[in-house]
Design a protein around this motif. Structure first.
Motif, PDB file in Angstrom:
ATOM      1  N   LEU A 762       4.820  40.488  37.176  1.00  0.00           N
ATOM      2  CA  LEU A 762       4.298  41.489  36.258  1.00  0.00           C
ATOM      3  C   LEU A 762       3.382  42.477  36.972  1.00  0.00           C
ATOM      4  O   LEU A 762       3.270  43.638  36.566  1.00  0.00           O
ATOM      5  N   ARG A 763       2.690  41.999  38.010  1.00  0.00           N
ATOM      6  CA  ARG A 763       1.771  42.865  38.756  1.00  0.00           C
ATOM      7  C   ARG A 763       2.452  43.553  39.934  1.00  0.00           C
ATOM      8  O   ARG A 763       1.771  44.127  40.783  1.00  0.00           O
ATOM      9  N   CYS A 764       3.751  43.515  39.987  1.00  0.00           N
ATOM     10  CA  CYS A 764       4.499  44.099  41.117  1.00  0.00           C
ATOM     11  C   CYS A 764       5.289  45.313  40.618  1.00  0.00           C
ATOM     12  O   CYS A 764       6.078  45.209  39.661  1.00  0.00           O
ATOM     13  N   PRO A 765       5.105  46.487  41.266  1.00  0.00           N
ATOM     14  CA  PRO A 765       5.874  47.679  40.849  1.00  0.00           C
ATOM     15  C   PRO A 765       7.370  47.550  41.168  1.00  0.00           C
ATOM     16  O   PRO A 765       8.206  48.136  40.462  1.00  0.00           O
ATOM     17  N   ASP A 766       7.702  46.799  42.221  1.00  0.00           N
ATOM     18  CA  ASP A 766       9.105  46.657  42.627  1.00  0.00           C
ATOM     19  C   ASP A 766       9.425  45.169  42.730  1.00  0.00           C
ATOM     20  O   ASP A 766       9.482  44.580  43.823  1.00  0.00           O
ATOM     21  N   PRO A 767       9.622  44.462  41.579  1.00  0.00           N
ATOM     22  CA  PRO A 767       9.813  43.011  41.594  1.00  0.00           C
ATOM     23  C   PRO A 767      11.217  42.612  42.008  1.00  0.00           C
ATOM     24  O   PRO A 767      12.074  42.353  41.166  1.00  0.00           O
ATOM     25  N   VAL A 768      11.404  42.538  43.330  1.00  0.00           N
ATOM     26  CA  VAL A 768      12.698  42.079  43.851  1.00  0.00           C
ATOM     27  C   VAL A 768      12.474  40.685  44.440  1.00  0.00           C
ATOM     28  O   VAL A 768      11.806  40.540  45.466  1.00  0.00           O
ATOM     29  N   PRO A 769      13.006  39.621  43.803  1.00  0.00           N
ATOM     30  CA  PRO A 769      12.758  38.266  44.306  1.00  0.00           C
ATOM     31  C   PRO A 769      13.591  37.957  45.531  1.00  0.00           C
ATOM     32  O   PRO A 769      14.582  38.615  45.826  1.00  0.00           O
ATOM     33  N   MET A 770      13.165  36.914  46.207  1.00  0.00           N
ATOM     34  CA  MET A 770      13.896  36.437  47.376  1.00  0.00           C
ATOM     35  C   MET A 770      14.965  35.464  46.916  1.00  0.00           C
ATOM     36  O   MET A 770      14.807  34.775  45.897  1.00  0.00           O
ATOM     37  N   GLU A 771      16.056  35.444  47.660  1.00  0.00           N
ATOM     38  CA  GLU A 771      17.132  34.528  47.320  1.00  0.00           C
ATOM     39  C   GLU A 771      16.643  33.081  47.395  1.00  0.00           C
ATOM     40  O   GLU A 771      15.890  32.713  48.310  1.00  0.00           O
ATOM     41  N   PRO A 772      17.038  32.239  46.437  1.00  0.00           N
ATOM     42  CA  PRO A 772      16.567  30.839  46.444  1.00  0.00           C
ATOM     43  C   PRO A 772      16.920  30.087  47.707  1.00  0.00           C
ATOM     44  O   PRO A 772      16.132  29.275  48.194  1.00  0.00           O
ATOM     45  N   SER A 773      18.092  30.340  48.260  1.00  0.00           N
ATOM     46  CA  SER A 773      18.465  29.631  49.487  1.00  0.00           C
ATOM     47  C   SER A 773      17.551  29.998  50.639  1.00  0.00           C
ATOM     48  O   SER A 773      17.171  29.154  51.457  1.00  0.00           O
ATOM     49  N   VAL A 774      17.176  31.282  50.697  1.00  0.00           N
ATOM     50  CA  VAL A 774      16.241  31.707  51.760  1.00  0.00           C
ATOM     51  C   VAL A 774      14.886  31.060  51.565  1.00  0.00           C
ATOM     52  O   VAL A 774      14.230  30.614  52.525  1.00  0.00           O
ATOM     53  N   VAL A 775      14.454  30.978  50.289  1.00  0.00           N
ATOM     54  CA  VAL A 775      13.158  30.338  50.004  1.00  0.00           C
ATOM     55  C   VAL A 775      13.168  28.878  50.449  1.00  0.00           C
ATOM     56  O   VAL A 775      12.216  28.385  51.064  1.00  0.00           O
ATOM     57  N   GLU A 776      14.248  28.188  50.174  1.00  0.00           N
ATOM     58  CA  GLU A 776      14.335  26.788  50.561  1.00  0.00           C
ATOM     59  C   GLU A 776      14.316  26.623  52.067  1.00  0.00           C
ATOM     60  O   GLU A 776      13.679  25.705  52.602  1.00  0.00           O
ATOM     61  N   VAL A 777      15.026  27.525  52.771  1.00  0.00           N
ATOM     62  CA  VAL A 777      15.035  27.426  54.234  1.00  0.00           C
ATOM     63  C   VAL A 777      13.645  27.641  54.795  1.00  0.00           C
ATOM     64  O   VAL A 777      13.183  26.917  55.702  1.00  0.00           O
ATOM     65  N   ILE A 778      12.933  28.645  54.270  1.00  0.00           N
ATOM     66  CA  ILE A 778      11.575  28.921  54.771  1.00  0.00           C
ATOM     67  C   ILE A 778      10.656  27.723  54.511  1.00  0.00           C
ATOM     68  O   ILE A 778       9.880  27.308  55.382  1.00  0.00           O
ATOM     69  N   CYS A 779      10.754  27.130  53.287  1.00  0.00           N
ATOM     70  CA  CYS A 779       9.864  26.005  52.943  1.00  0.00           C
ATOM     71  C   CYS A 779      10.195  24.767  53.772  1.00  0.00           C
ATOM     72  O   CYS A 779       9.301  24.032  54.198  1.00  0.00           O
ATOM     73  N   GLU A 780      11.492  24.534  54.021  1.00  0.00           N
ATOM     74  CA  GLU A 780      11.853  23.387  54.844  1.00  0.00           C
ATOM     75  C   GLU A 780      11.390  23.574  56.273  1.00  0.00           C
ATOM     76  O   GLU A 780      10.943  22.631  56.935  1.00  0.00           O
ATOM     77  N   ARG A 781      11.492  24.810  56.751  1.00  0.00           N
ATOM     78  CA  ARG A 781      11.023  25.083  58.112  1.00  0.00           C
ATOM     79  C   ARG A 781       9.504  24.986  58.182  1.00  0.00           C
ATOM     80  O   ARG A 781       8.929  24.571  59.192  1.00  0.00           O
TER      81      ARG A 781
END
Length: 782
Positions: A762-781
């Protein structure tokens, strides 16, 4: 038989009697004898005749009856019994006859032996009585001769006896006269030799005679000489009494002699008390000197012994001598003695209290109780002699006051011991951990604190229990049987310490300052568990132990165990709640600083999980381990199978998916805010500061709720760029991977993290989320 024949006619003789009448009375006499035998052996009529009470005594066929007729009996047997039964009856009768013959022979033999023995005994008695009669005759003859001689001697000496009696009377009178004439010289000699008692006794023996015959010139001269000598004797006795160098018995003797000489009792009474005051004040001065600042104070037991032997012993002697000498003074004299004892006794009590006050700092009561016992025991005698002075009551009040002060001292000692334990815990928690060497765990610290406090409580109970020991003289007083046990030990010491411990522990919840002030969170957790253990078992054990050692005979109301347990549980709850707040505040501060110090609009595309999120997980894990050392696991809700696989996205709900559709227009923000508010109305409300239960899951749930709520509020105050939103998305997914296993309901973590990501969107002018698979890879790493 001859005796019977001789007695028979005599019993039946009388006018008109005949032999036929005697034969008619014979059955009646036998019946009377038979009845007397029945009474002697305790038999009924039937038992005496061999039949039951219901049988007919006139039956002629009754073998044992008085009216048995053999012919009738035989006719009956022949008619009613067959031949076999007749032969059996004959056999039985023969057997009974033989048995009776045998018994008769035995009885005759025994009676014959007894008759022979009786005959021998009578023969010996006849011989002995003949000898005794001869001796009695000789004795009577001798007594007659002695009486005759005594009468002749008395008649011969009668005249001499009368003359001797007269001469003895004259001799006694001459001795008295000689004593009177020698009295002045005797008095003078006794005065010169210091035999004042003998001189007073001489004067007392002659006073009445001289007074009676003072009209005679010779007796008048003797009386005048004696008065002069007596005056000189009284002067010497007064001089000796006023010098005061002798002891109390000697002075009492002087007063007694002066009273015997007729000196005024009122004046002697005042002088006696004045001299006694001087001696007793010397004893008090000696005791006061021992309490001075320069010389070391003597042992309290030695001090009370000196006071008891010196002052109290002297006071007893004075009181006993005064009551013996001045009993004629009546109530006025008793009041003087009571006032005298009250004044000096008050000064002595003040000195004793000063010395006892110096013992209040010690922890051992054995020596103090022994000193109090001797002090109280020694005052029994003067208390009985001087009941009006109230010395025993004052001594009991001092003992009771000292007992109260010792209870207060032990209470302060328990409080100091508790604070010392807390200081040791603080030092153990703050001590640096050396490599390869671990410090004591929280469970060990808790066990040490609990055992130390319990040992101090038991030691205090054992110490104050000495005041109620049976061998102590004051233990049977009403105060030590009732109020001391209930209100002093139980309420004042034990209940007071437990409440003080709870108040001290609650004081850590009110400590100001950031991050809980100077109180370590581990200390809050330890105190919480300590109070909970007290609520569970320790309070009940301590009060039961107290009631068993101190048998309370007082009906005063006492604090129930349930009340103390409720206070301890409330203290444990407040401490645990404060622990949750402190730990939540620590994590919240890290999250708040991490959000406020970052430029979320110009941040780079996320490649890793931020370090602060890793720190949050590490700190939460450490808190979980710390709480698990003292509290049980708790109850969790059933966990879903994909708890660790969920990926946060700004499109996690159908409403959000419609809200951030490709047809996003400038008017969308207004619609988005409206939809978000509507969604909050229908979502479940989360109580961040809900009550904490006594288990690990509840504690961790409270801490995580505070931390995530802080993160949510901080996110709502910032503006995020596209990459900033994606970084929040990555951080929230990382937190979700690890935090769900600590809480009671994993949906709570999901809901809060959903709100964090949604608020960032809501506080973001351009709310483009990250792909879930990319999020999982980053968190696992990460």
């Amino acid at each position: 038989m001859a005796a019977a024949a001789a007695v028979g006619p005599g019993l039946g003789s009388g006018p008109g009697d005949s032999p036929e009448g005697s034969e008619a009375d014979a059955p009646e006499r036998r019946r009377k004898a038979h009845g007397m035998l029945k009474l002697y052996y305790g038999l009924s009529e039937g038992e005496a005749t061999g039949h039951s009470a219901g049988s007919d005594p006139l039956d002629p066929t009754d073998l044992n009856g008085a009216h048995f007729d053999p012919e009738v009996y035989l006719d009956k047997l022949r008619r009613e019994c067959p031949l076999a039964q007749l032969m059996d009856s004959e056999t039985d009768m023969v057997r009974q006859i033989r048995a009776l013959d045998s018994d008769m022979q035995t009885l005759v033999y025994e009676n014959y032996n007894k008759f022979i023995s009786a005959t021998d005994t009578i023969r010996k008695m006849k011989n002995d009585f003949r000898k005794m009669e001869d001796e009695m005759d000789r004795l009577a003859t001798n007594m007659a001769v002695i009486t005759n001689f005594s009468a002749r001697i008395s008649a011969t000496l009668q005249d001499r006896h009368e003359r001797i009696t007269k001469l003895a009377g004259v001799h006694a009178l001459l001795r008295k006269l000689q004593f009177l004439f020698e009295l002045p010289s005797r008095l003078t000699k006794c005065v010169e030799l210091g035999a004042y008692g003998q001189a007073v006794r001489y004067q007392g023996r002659a006073r009445a005679v001289l007074q009676q015959y003072q009209h005679l010139p010779s007796f008048r001269a003797i009386q005048d000489d004696c008065q002069v000598i007596t005056a000189r004797l009284a002067q010497q006795l007064r001089q000796r009494f006023r010098e005061g160098c002798s002891g109390a018995p000697e002075q009492a003797e002087c007063v007694e002699l002066l009273l015997a000489l007729g000196e005024p009792a009122e004046e002697l009474c005042e002088e006696f008390l004045a001299h006694a005051r001087g001696r007793l004040e010397e004893e008090l001065s000696s005791l006061e000197t021992e309490l001075g600042p320069s010389p070391p104070a003597p042992d309290v037991l030695e001090f009370t012994d000196r006071g008891g032997n010196g002052f109290v012993g002297g006071l007893c002697q004075v009181a006993a001598a005064y009551q013996e000498l001045f009993a004629a003074q009546g109530p006025a004299g008793a009041e003087k003695l009571a006032a005298f004892a009250q004044e000096l006794g008050g000064r002595y009590f003040a000195l004793v209290e000063r010395r006892l006050a110096q013992e209040q700092g010690g922890s051992d009561n054995s020596l103090l109780v022994r000193a109090l016992d001797r002090f109280h025991r020694r005052l029994r005698a003067p208390g009985a002699l001087l009941a009006a002075a109230g010395l025993s009551e004052s001594a009991t009040e001092i003992v009771e006051r000292v007992a109260r002060e010792r209870l207060s001292h032990h209470l302060q000692g328990l409080k100091a011991a508790f604070l010392s334990c807390l200081t040791d815990v603080r030092q153990a928690l703050a001590a640096p951990r050396l490599a390869g060497k671990e410090g004591p765990s929280l469970a060990e610290l808790l066990a040490n604190v609990a055992s130390s406090i319990l040992s101090h409580i038991k030691a205090s109970l054992a110490s104050v229990h000495l005041f109620t020991a049976k061998e102590v003289s004051f233990s049977n007083k009403p105060y030590f049987r009732g109020e001391f046990c209930s209100q002093g030990v139980r309420e004042g010491l034990i209940v007071g310490f437990i409440r003080s411990m709870c108040q001290t522990a609650q004081g850590f919840c009110d400590s100001p300052g950031e991050k809980g002030g100077a109180t370590p969170p581990a200390l809050l957790l330890l105190l919480s568990r300590l109070c909970l253990d007290y609520e569970t078992a320790t309070i009940s054990y301590i009060l039961t132990l107290t009631d068993e050692q101190f048998l309370v005979q007082d009906q005063s109301p006492v604090t129930p165990v349930s009340t103390l347990c409720a206070e301890a549980r409330e203290t444990a709850r407040r401490l645990l709640t404060h622990y949750v707040k402190v730990q939540g505040l620590v994590i919240s501060q890290m999250l708040r600083k991490s959000v406020e110090t970052r430029d979320w609009l110009s941040t780079l595309e996320p490649r890793n999980v931020r370090a602060v999120m890793k720190r949050v997980v590490e700190d939460t894990t450490a808190i979980d381990v710390q709480v698990g050392l003292l509290y049980e696991e708790g109850v969790r809700k059933a966990q879903s199978s994909d708890s660790s696989k969920r990926t946060f996205s700004v499109y996690s709900s159908s409403r959000q998916q419609g809200r951030y559709a490709p047809s996003y227009t400038p008017s969308a923000p207004m619609d988005t805010n409206l939809l978000s508010n509507i969604q909050k109305l229908f979502s479940e409300r989360i109580d961040v500061f809900s009550p904490v239960e006594f288990n690990k899951v509840s504690v961790l749930t409270g801490i995580i709720k505070i931390s995530l709520k802080t993160l949510l509020e901080c996110v709502r105050l910032r503006t995020f760029g596209r990459f900033g939103l994606q970084q929040v998305q990555v951080d929230c997914h990382f937190l979700q991977l690890y935090l769900w296993r600590f809480v009671a309901d994993e949906e709570l973590v999901h809901l809060l993290l959903d709100e964090v990501v949604a608020s960032a969107a809501l506080r973001c002018p351009d709310p483009v989320p990250m792909e879930p698979s990319v999020v999982e890879v980053i968190c696992e790493r990460g």
